[in-house]
Motif scaffolding. Structure first.
Motif, PDB file in Angstrom:
ATOM      1  N   ALA A   1       0.829  -1.213   0.000  1.00  0.00           N
ATOM      2  CA  ALA A   1       0.000   0.000   0.000  1.00  0.00           C
ATOM      3  C   ALA A   1       0.864   1.265   0.000  1.00  0.00           C
ATOM      4  O   ALA A   1       0.565   2.227  -0.716  1.00  0.00           O
ATOM      5  CB  ALA A   1      -0.933   0.002   1.214  1.00  0.00           C
ATOM      6  N   GLU A   2       1.948   1.257   0.768  1.00  0.00           N
ATOM      7  CA  GLU A   2       2.827   2.421   0.814  1.00  0.00           C
ATOM      8  C   GLU A   2       3.542   2.638  -0.519  1.00  0.00           C
ATOM      9  O   GLU A   2       3.671   3.775  -0.981  1.00  0.00           O
ATOM     10  CB  GLU A   2       3.840   2.280   1.948  1.00  0.00           C
ATOM     11  N   ILE A   3       3.992   1.559  -1.137  1.00  0.00           N
ATOM     12  CA  ILE A   3       4.667   1.686  -2.432  1.00  0.00           C
ATOM     13  C   ILE A   3       3.677   2.132  -3.502  1.00  0.00           C
ATOM     14  O   ILE A   3       3.989   2.970  -4.351  1.00  0.00           O
ATOM     15  CB  ILE A   3       5.386   0.373  -2.814  1.00  0.00           C
ATOM     16  N   PHE A   4       2.465   1.610  -3.439  1.00  0.00           N
ATOM     17  CA  PHE A   4       1.417   2.013  -4.386  1.00  0.00           C
ATOM     18  C   PHE A   4       1.109   3.507  -4.230  1.00  0.00           C
ATOM     19  O   PHE A   4       1.020   4.243  -5.216  1.00  0.00           O
ATOM     20  CB  PHE A   4       0.164   1.160  -4.167  1.00  0.00           C
ATOM     21  N   LYS A   5       0.982   3.957  -2.984  1.00  0.00           N
ATOM     22  CA  LYS A   5       0.707   5.370  -2.717  1.00  0.00           C
ATOM     23  C   LYS A   5       1.841   6.241  -3.267  1.00  0.00           C
ATOM     24  O   LYS A   5       1.598   7.274  -3.895  1.00  0.00           O
ATOM     25  CB  LYS A   5       0.552   5.594  -1.210  1.00  0.00           C
ATOM     26  N   SER A   6       3.065   5.802  -3.058  1.00  0.00           N
ATOM     27  CA  SER A   6       4.222   6.525  -3.574  1.00  0.00           C
ATOM     28  C   SER A   6       4.194   6.572  -5.102  1.00  0.00           C
ATOM     29  O   SER A   6       4.515   7.603  -5.709  1.00  0.00           O
ATOM     30  CB  SER A   6       5.501   5.832  -3.080  1.00  0.00           C
ATOM     31  N   HIS A   7       3.803   5.469  -5.717  1.00  0.00           N
ATOM     32  CA  HIS A   7       3.699   5.420  -7.177  1.00  0.00           C
ATOM     33  C   HIS A   7       2.671   6.427  -7.675  1.00  0.00           C
ATOM     34  O   HIS A   7       2.925   7.163  -8.637  1.00  0.00           O
ATOM     35  CB  HIS A   7       3.328   3.996  -7.617  1.00  0.00           C
ATOM     36  N   LEU A   8       1.534   6.479  -7.009  1.00  0.00           N
ATOM     37  CA  LEU A   8       0.494   7.426  -7.418  1.00  0.00           C
ATOM     38  C   LEU A   8       0.954   8.873  -7.237  1.00  0.00           C
ATOM     39  O   LEU A   8       0.757   9.711  -8.121  1.00  0.00           O
ATOM     40  CB  LEU A   8      -0.792   7.190  -6.615  1.00  0.00           C
ATOM     41  N   ARG A   9       1.555   9.158  -6.087  1.00  0.00           N
ATOM     42  CA  ARG A   9       1.975  10.536  -5.781  1.00  0.00           C
ATOM     43  C   ARG A   9       3.192  10.980  -6.576  1.00  0.00           C
ATOM     44  O   ARG A   9       3.412  12.175  -6.740  1.00  0.00           O
ATOM     45  CB  ARG A   9       2.275  10.669  -4.297  1.00  0.00           C
ATOM     46  N   GLY A  10       3.992  10.026  -7.056  1.00  0.00           N
ATOM     47  CA  GLY A  10       5.196  10.379  -7.796  1.00  0.00           C
ATOM     48  C   GLY A  10       5.047  10.099  -9.273  1.00  0.00           C
ATOM     49  O   GLY A  10       4.785  11.005 -10.069  1.00  0.00           O
ATOM     50  N   CYS A  11       5.198   8.846  -9.627  1.00  0.00           N
ATOM     51  CA  CYS A  11       5.224   8.432 -11.040  1.00  0.00           C
ATOM     52  C   CYS A  11       3.950   8.814 -11.785  1.00  0.00           C
ATOM     53  O   CYS A  11       4.006   9.385 -12.878  1.00  0.00           O
ATOM     54  CB  CYS A  11       5.444   6.925 -11.132  1.00  0.00           C
ATOM     55  N   VAL A  12       2.802   8.497 -11.215  1.00  0.00           N
ATOM     56  CA  VAL A  12       1.526   8.753 -11.902  1.00  0.00           C
ATOM     57  C   VAL A  12       1.254  10.262 -11.967  1.00  0.00           C
ATOM     58  O   VAL A  12       0.908  10.786 -13.030  1.00  0.00           O
ATOM     59  CB  VAL A  12       0.364   8.001 -11.205  1.00  0.00           C
ATOM     60  N   LYS A  13       1.460  10.946 -10.865  1.00  0.00           N
ATOM     61  CA  LYS A  13       1.246  12.397 -10.838  1.00  0.00           C
ATOM     62  C   LYS A  13       2.139  13.090 -11.864  1.00  0.00           C
ATOM     63  O   LYS A  13       1.683  13.973 -12.595  1.00  0.00           O
ATOM     64  CB  LYS A  13       1.523  12.930  -9.435  1.00  0.00           C
TER      65      LYS A  13
ATOM     66  N   ALA B   1       3.395  11.815 -14.612  1.00  0.00           N
ATOM     67  CA  ALA B   1       2.923  11.495 -15.966  1.00  0.00           C
ATOM     68  C   ALA B   1       1.753  12.394 -16.354  1.00  0.00           C
ATOM     69  O   ALA B   1       1.689  12.877 -17.491  1.00  0.00           O
ATOM     70  CB  ALA B   1       2.527  10.027 -16.062  1.00  0.00           C
ATOM     71  N   PHE B   2       0.849  12.646 -15.419  1.00  0.00           N
ATOM     72  CA  PHE B   2      -0.295  13.503 -15.724  1.00  0.00           C
ATOM     73  C   PHE B   2       0.112  14.968 -15.815  1.00  0.00           C
ATOM     74  O   PHE B   2      -0.423  15.714 -16.623  1.00  0.00           O
ATOM     75  CB  PHE B   2      -1.418  13.304 -14.704  1.00  0.00           C
ATOM     76  N   SER B   3       1.085  15.375 -15.019  1.00  0.00           N
ATOM     77  CA  SER B   3       1.566  16.760 -15.065  1.00  0.00           C
ATOM     78  C   SER B   3       2.326  17.055 -16.346  1.00  0.00           C
ATOM     79  O   SER B   3       2.439  18.202 -16.751  1.00  0.00           O
ATOM     80  CB  SER B   3       2.489  17.038 -13.868  1.00  0.00           C
ATOM     81  N   SER B   4       2.853  16.013 -16.985  1.00  0.00           N
ATOM     82  CA  SER B   4       3.657  16.193 -18.191  1.00  0.00           C
ATOM     83  C   SER B   4       2.814  16.615 -19.391  1.00  0.00           C
ATOM     84  O   SER B   4       3.355  17.036 -20.394  1.00  0.00           O
ATOM     85  CB  SER B   4       4.387  14.904 -18.532  1.00  0.00           C
ATOM     86  N   LYS B   5       1.528  16.476 -19.301  1.00  0.00           N
ATOM     87  CA  LYS B   5       0.610  16.781 -20.404  1.00  0.00           C
ATOM     88  C   LYS B   5       0.822  15.865 -21.599  1.00  0.00           C
ATOM     89  O   LYS B   5       0.363  16.148 -22.695  1.00  0.00           O
ATOM     90  CB  LYS B   5       0.723  18.250 -20.847  1.00  0.00           C
ATOM     91  N   ASP B   6       1.551  14.763 -21.382  1.00  0.00           N
ATOM     92  CA  ASP B   6       1.787  13.778 -22.439  1.00  0.00           C
ATOM     93  C   ASP B   6       0.700  12.715 -22.334  1.00  0.00           C
ATOM     94  O   ASP B   6       0.690  11.932 -21.397  1.00  0.00           O
ATOM     95  CB  ASP B   6       3.174  13.156 -22.255  1.00  0.00           C
ATOM     96  N   PRO B   7      -0.239  12.679 -23.279  1.00  0.00           N
ATOM     97  CA  PRO B   7      -1.341  11.714 -23.193  1.00  0.00           C
ATOM     98  C   PRO B   7      -0.873  10.262 -23.224  1.00  0.00           C
ATOM     99  O   PRO B   7      -1.504   9.392 -22.634  1.00  0.00           O
ATOM    100  CB  PRO B   7      -2.219  12.033 -24.399  1.00  0.00           C
ATOM    101  N   PHE B   8       0.251   9.989 -23.883  1.00  0.00           N
ATOM    102  CA  PHE B   8       0.773   8.621 -23.929  1.00  0.00           C
ATOM    103  C   PHE B   8       1.293   8.200 -22.563  1.00  0.00           C
ATOM    104  O   PHE B   8       1.053   7.083 -22.115  1.00  0.00           O
ATOM    105  CB  PHE B   8       1.862   8.491 -24.997  1.00  0.00           C
ATOM    106  N   ALA B   9       2.016   9.102 -21.896  1.00  0.00           N
ATOM    107  CA  ALA B   9       2.544   8.801 -20.554  1.00  0.00           C
ATOM    108  C   ALA B   9       1.394   8.611 -19.569  1.00  0.00           C
ATOM    109  O   ALA B   9       1.410   7.692 -18.750  1.00  0.00           O
ATOM    110  CB  ALA B   9       3.467   9.915 -20.081  1.00  0.00           C
ATOM    111  N   ALA B  10       0.382   9.469 -19.659  1.00  0.00           N
ATOM    112  CA  ALA B  10      -0.776   9.364 -18.765  1.00  0.00           C
ATOM    113  C   ALA B  10      -1.512   8.046 -18.991  1.00  0.00           C
ATOM    114  O   ALA B  10      -1.866   7.348 -18.033  1.00  0.00           O
ATOM    115  CB  ALA B  10      -1.714  10.555 -18.972  1.00  0.00           C
TER     116      ALA B  10
END
Length: 111
Positions: A76-88, A90-99
């Motif tokens: 759960a902690e690693i998943f949360k970190s993934h969402l707050r880091g990697c996923v966030k 990707a969405f901030s990059s404005k790259d639809p492929f990354a998102a």
């Protein structure tokens, strides 16, 4: 691409660099979870000993449940970190492929 980096003297860790359409993202450091994982490793070794000693079934099951719960907490902690880091990121990059790639990753992890 991966590059080896030294951390805390003797220990070495692999730092992942993820590249998506001209952009890179530093992989989060999950070493904070090593202490808990070491504890789980000890629990599993204890479970093995309980089985070898032919301990009472419910006692073994309780220890398995405790180790499983500890692993779920790390997950759960690693998943949360993934969402707050990697996923966030990707969405901030404005790259639809990354998102979209991150959406697919999360879907595979959840379902």
């Amino acid at each position: 691409m991966s590059e080896k980096t030294k951390t805390h003297g003797k220990k070495s860790a692999v730092k992942q660099m993820h590249h998506h359409h001209g952009e890179h993202h530093d992989h989060p450091d999950h070493s904070i979870h090593l202490k808990r994982l070491h504890k789980v490793k000890g629990q599993i070794e204890g479970i093995e000993k309980m089985i070898l000693d032919q301990r009472y079934c419910p006692d073994i099951i309780n220890q398995v449940k405790a180790a499983s719960a500890a692993l779920r907490a790390v997950e759960a902690e690693i998943f949360k970190s993934h969402l707050r880091g990697c996923v966030k990121d990707a969405f901030s990059s404005k790259d639809p492929f990354a998102a979209e790639e991150k959406i697919q990753e999360v879907m595979k992890m959840v379902f």
